[in-house]
Design a protein around this motif. Structure first.
Motif, PDB file in Angstrom:
ATOM      1  N   LEU A 304       0.822  -1.208   0.000  1.00 25.81           N
ATOM      2  CA  LEU A 304       0.000   0.000   0.000  1.00 25.81           C
ATOM      3  C   LEU A 304       0.854   1.255   0.000  1.00 25.81           C
ATOM      4  CD1 LEU A 304      -2.797  -1.050   2.518  1.00 25.81           C
ATOM      5  CD2 LEU A 304      -3.106  -0.579   0.089  1.00 25.81           C
ATOM      6  N   ALA A 305       2.045   1.162   0.583  1.00 24.95           N
ATOM      7  CA  ALA A 305       2.940   2.318   0.646  1.00 24.95           C
ATOM      8  C   ALA A 305       3.765   2.484  -0.626  1.00 24.95           C
ATOM      9  CB  ALA A 305       3.869   2.179   1.850  1.00 24.95           C
ATOM     10  N   SER A 306       4.450   1.423  -1.042  1.00 24.38           N
ATOM     11  CA  SER A 306       5.428   1.540  -2.122  1.00 24.38           C
ATOM     12  C   SER A 306       4.828   1.391  -3.507  1.00 24.38           C
ATOM     13  CB  SER A 306       6.534   0.499  -1.936  1.00 24.38           C
ATOM     14  OG  SER A 306       5.992  -0.813  -1.959  1.00 24.38           O
ATOM     15  N   GLU A 307       3.765   0.569  -3.651  1.00 25.04           N
ATOM     16  CA  GLU A 307       3.201   0.317  -4.968  1.00 25.04           C
ATOM     17  C   GLU A 307       1.972   1.164  -5.254  1.00 25.04           C
ATOM     18  OE1 GLU A 307       2.502  -3.831  -5.672  1.00 25.04           O
ATOM     19  OE2 GLU A 307       4.302  -4.442  -4.574  1.00 25.04           O
ATOM     20  N   HIS A 308       1.214   1.500  -4.209  1.00 23.60           N
ATOM     21  CA  HIS A 308      -0.067   2.169  -4.420  1.00 23.60           C
ATOM     22  C   HIS A 308      -0.123   3.584  -3.848  1.00 23.60           C
ATOM     23  CE1 HIS A 308      -1.373  -1.729  -5.776  1.00 23.60           C
ATOM     24  NE2 HIS A 308      -1.085  -2.272  -4.620  1.00 23.60           N
ATOM     25  N   ASN A 309       0.929   3.990  -3.143  1.00 23.75           N
ATOM     26  CA  ASN A 309       1.021   5.361  -2.627  1.00 23.75           C
ATOM     27  C   ASN A 309      -0.114   5.746  -1.675  1.00 23.75           C
ATOM     28  OD1 ASN A 309       3.359   6.019  -4.233  1.00 23.75           O
ATOM     29  ND2 ASN A 309       1.991   6.117  -5.995  1.00 23.75           N
ATOM     30  N   LEU A 310      -0.680   4.768  -0.988  1.00 23.56           N
ATOM     31  CA  LEU A 310      -1.764   5.065  -0.062  1.00 23.56           C
ATOM     32  C   LEU A 310      -1.276   5.232   1.373  1.00 23.56           C
ATOM     33  CD1 LEU A 310      -4.909   2.985  -1.085  1.00 23.56           C
ATOM     34  CD2 LEU A 310      -4.586   5.441  -1.148  1.00 23.56           C
ATOM     35  N   LEU A 311      -0.136   4.659   1.707  1.00 24.10           N
ATOM     36  CA  LEU A 311       0.436   4.797   3.043  1.00 24.10           C
ATOM     37  C   LEU A 311       1.788   5.502   2.929  1.00 24.10           C
ATOM     38  CD1 LEU A 311      -0.313   1.326   4.718  1.00 24.10           C
ATOM     39  CD2 LEU A 311      -1.620   3.441   4.867  1.00 24.10           C
ATOM     40  N   PRO A 312       2.292   6.079   4.031  1.00 23.60           N
ATOM     41  CA  PRO A 312       3.595   6.745   3.999  1.00 23.60           C
ATOM     42  C   PRO A 312       4.696   5.831   3.458  1.00 23.60           C
ATOM     43  CG  PRO A 312       2.476   7.244   6.040  1.00 23.60           C
ATOM     44  CD  PRO A 312       1.646   6.211   5.350  1.00 23.60           C
ATOM     45  N   GLN A 313       5.593   6.388   2.666  1.00 22.17           N
ATOM     46  CA  GLN A 313       6.620   5.597   2.001  1.00 22.17           C
ATOM     47  C   GLN A 313       7.536   4.880   2.983  1.00 22.17           C
ATOM     48  OE1 GLN A 313       8.598   8.219  -0.812  1.00 22.17           O
ATOM     49  NE2 GLN A 313       7.218   7.548  -2.441  1.00 22.17           N
ATOM     50  N   LEU A 314       7.627   5.388   4.201  1.00 26.53           N
ATOM     51  CA  LEU A 314       8.461   4.753   5.209  1.00 26.53           C
ATOM     52  C   LEU A 314       8.099   3.278   5.379  1.00 26.53           C
ATOM     53  CD1 LEU A 314      10.565   5.054   7.548  1.00 26.53           C
ATOM     54  CD2 LEU A 314       8.621   5.591   9.038  1.00 26.53           C
ATOM     55  N   LEU A 315       6.802   2.964   5.291  1.00 30.21           N
ATOM     56  CA  LEU A 315       6.346   1.586   5.485  1.00 30.21           C
ATOM     57  C   LEU A 315       6.740   0.676   4.334  1.00 30.21           C
ATOM     58  CD1 LEU A 315       2.788   2.208   6.956  1.00 30.21           C
ATOM     59  CD2 LEU A 315       4.749   1.253   8.155  1.00 30.21           C
ATOM     60  N   LYS A 434       2.978  12.421  -5.519  1.00 27.53           N
ATOM     61  CA  LYS A 434       1.546  12.201  -5.700  1.00 27.53           C
ATOM     62  C   LYS A 434       1.046  11.109  -4.757  1.00 27.53           C
ATOM     63  CE  LYS A 434       1.381  13.484 -10.608  1.00 27.53           C
ATOM     64  NZ  LYS A 434       1.014  12.998 -11.966  1.00 27.53           N
ATOM     65  N   ARG A 435      -0.236  11.203  -4.416  1.00 31.02           N
ATOM     66  CA  ARG A 435      -0.854  10.136  -3.632  1.00 31.02           C
ATOM     67  C   ARG A 435      -1.595   9.141  -4.521  1.00 31.02           C
ATOM     68  NH1 ARG A 435      -2.204   8.752   1.324  1.00 31.02           N
ATOM     69  NH2 ARG A 435      -1.562  10.664   2.366  1.00 31.02           N
ATOM     70  N   ASP A 436      -1.922   9.484  -5.747  1.00 28.61           N
ATOM     71  CA  ASP A 436      -2.697   8.601  -6.608  1.00 28.61           C
ATOM     72  C   ASP A 436      -2.064   7.216  -6.687  1.00 28.61           C
ATOM     73  OD1 ASP A 436      -4.696  10.382  -7.297  1.00 28.61           O
ATOM     74  OD2 ASP A 436      -3.481  11.276  -8.880  1.00 28.61           O
ATOM     75  N   VAL A 437      -2.912   6.187  -6.674  1.00 31.79           N
ATOM     76  CA  VAL A 437      -2.410   4.825  -6.820  1.00 31.79           C
ATOM     77  C   VAL A 437      -1.901   4.628  -8.232  1.00 31.79           C
ATOM     78  CG1 VAL A 437      -4.018   3.927  -5.100  1.00 31.79           C
ATOM     79  CG2 VAL A 437      -4.643   3.877  -7.512  1.00 31.79           C
ATOM     80  N   ALA A 438      -1.208   3.516  -8.455  1.00 33.61           N
ATOM     81  CA  ALA A 438      -0.653   3.225  -9.770  1.00 33.61           C
ATOM     82  C   ALA A 438      -1.761   3.204 -10.823  1.00 33.61           C
ATOM     83  CB  ALA A 438       0.076   1.886  -9.736  1.00 33.61           C
ATOM     84  N   ASP A 439      -1.395   3.561 -12.059  1.00 29.10           N
ATOM     85  CA  ASP A 439      -2.390   3.623 -13.131  1.00 29.10           C
ATOM     86  C   ASP A 439      -3.118   2.299 -13.313  1.00 29.10           C
ATOM     87  OD1 ASP A 439      -1.837   6.238 -13.659  1.00 29.10           O
ATOM     88  OD2 ASP A 439      -0.396   5.819 -15.256  1.00 29.10           O
ATOM     89  N   LYS A 440      -2.400   1.181 -13.112  1.00 28.34           N
ATOM     90  CA  LYS A 440      -3.017  -0.124 -13.313  1.00 28.34           C
ATOM     91  C   LYS A 440      -4.144  -0.400 -12.298  1.00 28.34           C
ATOM     92  CE  LYS A 440       0.399  -2.585 -10.448  1.00 28.34           C
ATOM     93  NZ  LYS A 440      -0.542  -3.093  -9.451  1.00 28.34           N
ATOM     94  N   ASP A 441      -4.181   0.361 -11.216  1.00 23.07           N
ATOM     95  CA  ASP A 441      -5.211   0.144 -10.205  1.00 23.07           C
ATOM     96  C   ASP A 441      -6.338   1.168 -10.286  1.00 23.07           C
ATOM     97  OD1 ASP A 441      -3.971  -2.049  -9.002  1.00 23.07           O
ATOM     98  OD2 ASP A 441      -2.661  -0.758  -7.837  1.00 23.07           O
ATOM     99  N   HIS A 442      -6.197   2.123 -11.154  1.00 22.92           N
ATOM    100  CA  HIS A 442      -7.193   3.206 -11.238  1.00 22.92           C
ATOM    101  C   HIS A 442      -8.018   2.976 -12.501  1.00 22.92           C
ATOM    102  CE1 HIS A 442      -7.969   7.798 -10.666  1.00 22.92           C
ATOM    103  NE2 HIS A 442      -9.018   7.048 -10.429  1.00 22.92           N
TER     104      HIS A 442
END
Length: 444
Positions: A304-315, A434-442
């Protein structure tokens, strides 16, 4: 907006079927039959049937969404596309928490299973020491990557199915018909007992949420998804009801309140060695699930953090073994807090509650996208809005069974997550991310 990509990997019905059965059957059927019998007597079998029928309405909504949006993520992904980033973020948080609660519940289930053999575990201090020690070992193992996950999955699947099949297949010949009367125990609290039993049985089915994702990878999902889902639910329901019936038929009134009812019934038939054999199968099943969940839960947060940008990148940070170290640490800390705050039955309620918070937005998403031409037609829900409405009613009934403590904690987590979301948004704006999730998920 980008439309749904075609599924690249097609799975056969038998593969989806066995994955589904393994995903649903967990520790509940080995530990809860005695408590269900104590509350509802022989009627506990009917409670299982009622849950199976009502949960089908939610499962079909998941199937509907999975046949339209096949990206990894399930509830949070459907919510994101239907209701936006913030809603998707909140459901993503609770998806991660569901894994954490599941891990705590499996550790608690394992220790509960051992309590009759090791009475010292009834002491709070000893229980917490062993529970936290086991959690530490599981988290530490995962710092070295997913080496044990496949083995744990296979071991767990084989152990749970073999133990149940052995118990039902042999125990059915030792059932006493007189043990099935009366249908319900003499009690003035049957309505309250039904509600408590309903939640416990619902927990036994809670692994269904991943099924539509797997089933959606089948060829011709509009036709095959409902076949796969219904066949898995029917099979698990029959196994649960058969195990409950055999336990009642063998133990009768002695089943009430048993900590390890399946093993106890087998002991009555074959003595200590029967008890030990069943206990080994249970231990392998529960530990296998714990190992698997201890790996997959931090991966959810990291993804959720690294691939989808929904959580802080630290995770999303990983070590040289590819393990999500920060997510592992946070998962371990939160799981430890849960283990210190309640027992197995408290954790069951927490699991059902966090699941409930994913069911509702998924059902609502199926309503919103029912006639959306931007998505593939997929699997159409028969009866128009009937099934989604029944799914919402099932979810509403679940809500009435939660304590104010669990609801209050859920609201607090929602508020804290919203604050986290706002802080992370400010940080992303500062660093132009950006916070938007990857294009493949939108998809819409």
């Amino acid at each position: 907006m980008q439309k749904q990509a075609q599924t690249q990997t097609e799975m056969r019905l038998p593969t989806v079927f066995f994955l589904g059965v393994n995903g649903i059957i967990g520790s509940g059927i080995f530990l809860l039959p005695g408590h269900l019998y104590q509350s509802m007597g022989v009627g506990s079998i009917l409670v299982m049937l009622a849950v199976a029928v009502s949960i089908l309405t939610i499962v079909l909504c998941y199937a509907n969404m999975a046949s339209k949006i096949t990206g990894n993520g399930a509830a949070w992904l459907y919510t994101y596309n239907a209701f936006g980033r913030f809603a998707g973020f909140e459901v993503g948080i609770f998806t991660w928490l569901l894994g954490i609660v599941t891990l705590a519940a499996e550790i608690s289930a394992f220790l509960t299973m051992l309590t009759p053999s090791f009475p010292a575990l009834k002491q709070q201090g000893m229980y917490l020491t062993v529970a936290l020690g086991l959690l530490f070992v599981l988290i530490a193992i995962n710092f070295f990557g997913p080496r044990l996950t496949t083995l744990a999955d296979n071991l767990s699947a084989g152990a749970k199915v073999a133990a149940l099949a052995l118990f039902i297949g042999i125990g059915v010949f030792f059932v006493h018909g007189a043990n099935f009367s009366p249908l319900f125990p003499a009690s003035n609290h049957l309505a309250n007992n039904f509600s408590a039993s309903y939640n416990q049985v619902f927990y036994m089915f809670s692994g269904f949420a991943f099924l539509p994702i797997t089933a959606a990878r089948m060829k011709n999902p509009a036709k095959n998804v409902p076949i796969a889902l219904i066949s898995v639910l029917v099979t698990c329901s029959l196994l649960y009801m058969a195990a409950q019936a055999v336990a009642i038929g063998v133990l009768g009134s002695h089943l009430a309140g048993q900590t390890v009812p399946i093993a106890t019934a087998f002991k009555q038939l074959f003595g200590q060695w029967g008890y030990d054999v069943m206990l080994v199968g249970m231990a392998a099943s529960i530990l296998g699930v714990a190992v698997s969940v201890s790996y997959s839960t931090p991966v959810v947060a990291s993804s959720l953090a690294s691939e989808h940008n929904l959580l802080p990148q630290l995770l999303g940070k990983t070590n040289r073994f590819g393990a999500p170290t920060v997510a592992l640490i946070f998962t371990g800390i939160l799981c430890a807090l849960l283990l210190m705050s309640g027992d197995y039955f408290f954790l069951i309620s927490c699991m059902v509650f966090t699941s409930f918070l994913q069911y509702v937005p998924t059902v609502l998403a199926s309503i919103k996208f029912r006639k959306d031409t931007r998505l593939p037609k997929g699997f159409d829900l028969p009866g128009g809005l009937t099934i989604p409405i029944l799914g919402l009613l099932t979810s509403a009934y679940l809500l009435t069974n939660f304590t104010w403590l669990i609801v209050g904690v859920g609201i607090l987590i929602f508020i804290l997550a919203a604050i986290w979301y706002r802080y992370d948004d400010l940080d992303r704006q500062k660093h132009q991310r950006k916070r938007d999730v990857a294009d493949k998920d939108h998809w819409v």
